[in-house]
Design an enzyme around this catalytic site. Structure first.
Site, PDB file in Angstrom:
ATOM      1  NE  ARG A  42      -9.837 -28.910   8.393  1.00  0.00           N
ATOM      2  CZ  ARG A  42     -11.040 -28.920   8.949  1.00  0.00           C
ATOM      3  NH1 ARG A  42     -11.233 -28.323  10.119  1.00  0.00           N
ATOM      4  NH2 ARG A  42     -12.045 -29.524   8.342  1.00  0.00           N
ATOM      5  CG  LEU A  67      -8.056 -21.511   7.389  1.00  0.00           C
ATOM      6  CD1 LEU A  67      -8.388 -21.971   5.975  1.00  0.00           C
ATOM      7  CD2 LEU A  67      -7.561 -20.071   7.375  1.00  0.00           C
ATOM      8  CG  ASN A  93     -11.073 -21.603  -1.907  1.00  0.00           C
ATOM      9  OD1 ASN A  93     -11.926 -21.687  -2.774  1.00  0.00           O
ATOM     10  ND2 ASN A  93     -10.479 -22.689  -1.382  1.00  0.00           N
ATOM     11  CG  ASN A  97     -23.245 -27.342   1.942  1.00  0.00           C
ATOM     12  OD1 ASN A  97     -23.848 -27.410   3.010  1.00  0.00           O
ATOM     13  ND2 ASN A  97     -23.852 -27.124   0.795  1.00  0.00           N
ATOM     14  CB  SER A 143     -22.061 -21.123  -1.569  1.00  0.00           C
ATOM     15  OG  SER A 143     -23.050 -22.071  -1.906  1.00  0.00           O
ATOM     16  CD  GLN A 150     -27.445 -27.522   0.016  1.00  0.00           C
ATOM     17  OE1 GLN A 150     -26.621 -26.984  -0.697  1.00  0.00           O
ATOM     18  NE2 GLN A 150     -27.123 -28.413   0.942  1.00  0.00           N
ATOM     19  CE1 TYR A 156     -20.208 -23.549   2.480  1.00  0.00           C
ATOM     20  CE2 TYR A 156     -22.274 -23.654   1.270  1.00  0.00           C
ATOM     21  CZ  TYR A 156     -20.900 -23.530   1.290  1.00  0.00           C
ATOM     22  OH  TYR A 156     -20.204 -23.380   0.109  1.00  0.00           O
ATOM     23  CB  ALA A 187     -24.489 -22.560  -8.712  1.00  0.00           C
ATOM     24  CD  GLU A 188     -25.696 -27.470  -7.929  1.00  0.00           C
ATOM     25  OE1 GLU A 188     -25.149 -28.563  -7.668  1.00  0.00           O
ATOM     26  OE2 GLU A 188     -26.333 -26.816  -7.087  1.00  0.00           O
TER      27      GLU A 188
END
Length: 263
Positions: A42, A67, A93, A97, A143, A150, A156, A187-188
């Site tokens: 977008r 999307l 993709n 978060n 993720s 988390q 998310y 992850a990170e």
């Protein structure tokens, strides 16, 4: 290594993020391999990315698409069908978060799920006839939040958990068509968005150092280029017998023994 992606039409959603983001990096790596990147996102940055690639003589396409709206996704698939008539690989993709936790509104939760998971279903559904035509494949970006939790991000976490479920469901569904379906677990990763988030924290530098110390392999964050390389290998014929897999690119952050931690 020649991954055999030259001339392949590869659709990447959410790929008009800030330069250096995972999606944008995937697009650049695809272009370097001679693939034809199709950016579905977008953000108007996509127009600039499209022009920059075309100015280099690379066949590339940007389709501005919200999307979270499956009707716009359906229209985007029609544009791809008209221009290329096939999809050799679809990389779902997009991901935000967004911090939609238990205290959020139902509307916010539903939006989070629509953007972070329903878009994967819709993009795959509407591109599937083009994927079937060439026995292409599907790669979903996930993720670690869906595996570990988390806190404060129910939307998310639920969406990305659903993405893993869809990955294996599609691997089963599409075997008869010779179509593979896999997921990348992140992850990170040191993205521009992560950098921006760290800078909003009062003790950002200390927080970053505490996170880095918990990444077993080399005590550093995963770079977007490393994720992009894994994505390209996974969608290529070099991974021709890999399907239904969750491939974790995280320096051992999620799965390795906690005894490896430096503190």
């Amino acid at each position: 290594m020649d991954l055999g992606l030259k001339g392949k039409v590869v659709v990447v959603t959410g790929a008009a993020g800030i330069k250096g983001s995972i999606g944008e990096t995937i697009v650049q790596h695809l272009a370097a391999e001679g693939a034809i990147p199709v950016i579905v996102c977008r953000n108007d940055r996509g127009y600039g990315y499209e022009k920059a690639l075309q100015d280099q003589g690379i066949d590339a396409l940007f389709i501005k698409t919200d999307l979270s709206d499956y009707k716009q996704i359906e229209q985007a698939a029609k544009v791809i069908e008209k221009k290329y008539g096939r999809v050799d690989a679809l990389i779902n993709n997009v991901g935000v978060n967004d911090g939609v936790g238990l205290d959020a509104s139902m509307e916010d939760f539903m939006y989070s799920v629509k953007l972070n998971m329903v878009s994967y279903f819709a993009m795959t559904k509407y591109c599937l006839p083009m994927i079937k035509k060439v026995k292409g494949n599907i790669l979903n970006i996930g993720s670690k939040v869906a595996l570990t939790g988390q806190g404060g991000t129910s939307g998310y976490a639920a969406a990305k958990g659903g993405v893993y479920g869809l990955t294996r469901e599609w691997a089963v569904d599409l075997i008869k068509y010779g179509i593979r379906s896999n997921a990348i677990v992140i992850a990170e990763s040191w993205t521009p968005a992560y950098d921006n988030w760290i800078k909003t924290l009062e003790n950002g530098a200390e927080k970053l150092q505490a996170i880095v110390k918990k990444i077993p392999f080399e005590n550093r964050m995963t770079m977007p280029a490393e994720i992009a390389d894994q994505c390209l290998f996974t969608i290529s014929e070099k991974s021709s017998h890999t399907t239904g897999q969750f491939i974790t690119v995280d320096g051992g952050y999620v799965h390795l023994d906690r005894a490896l931690l430096t503190e």
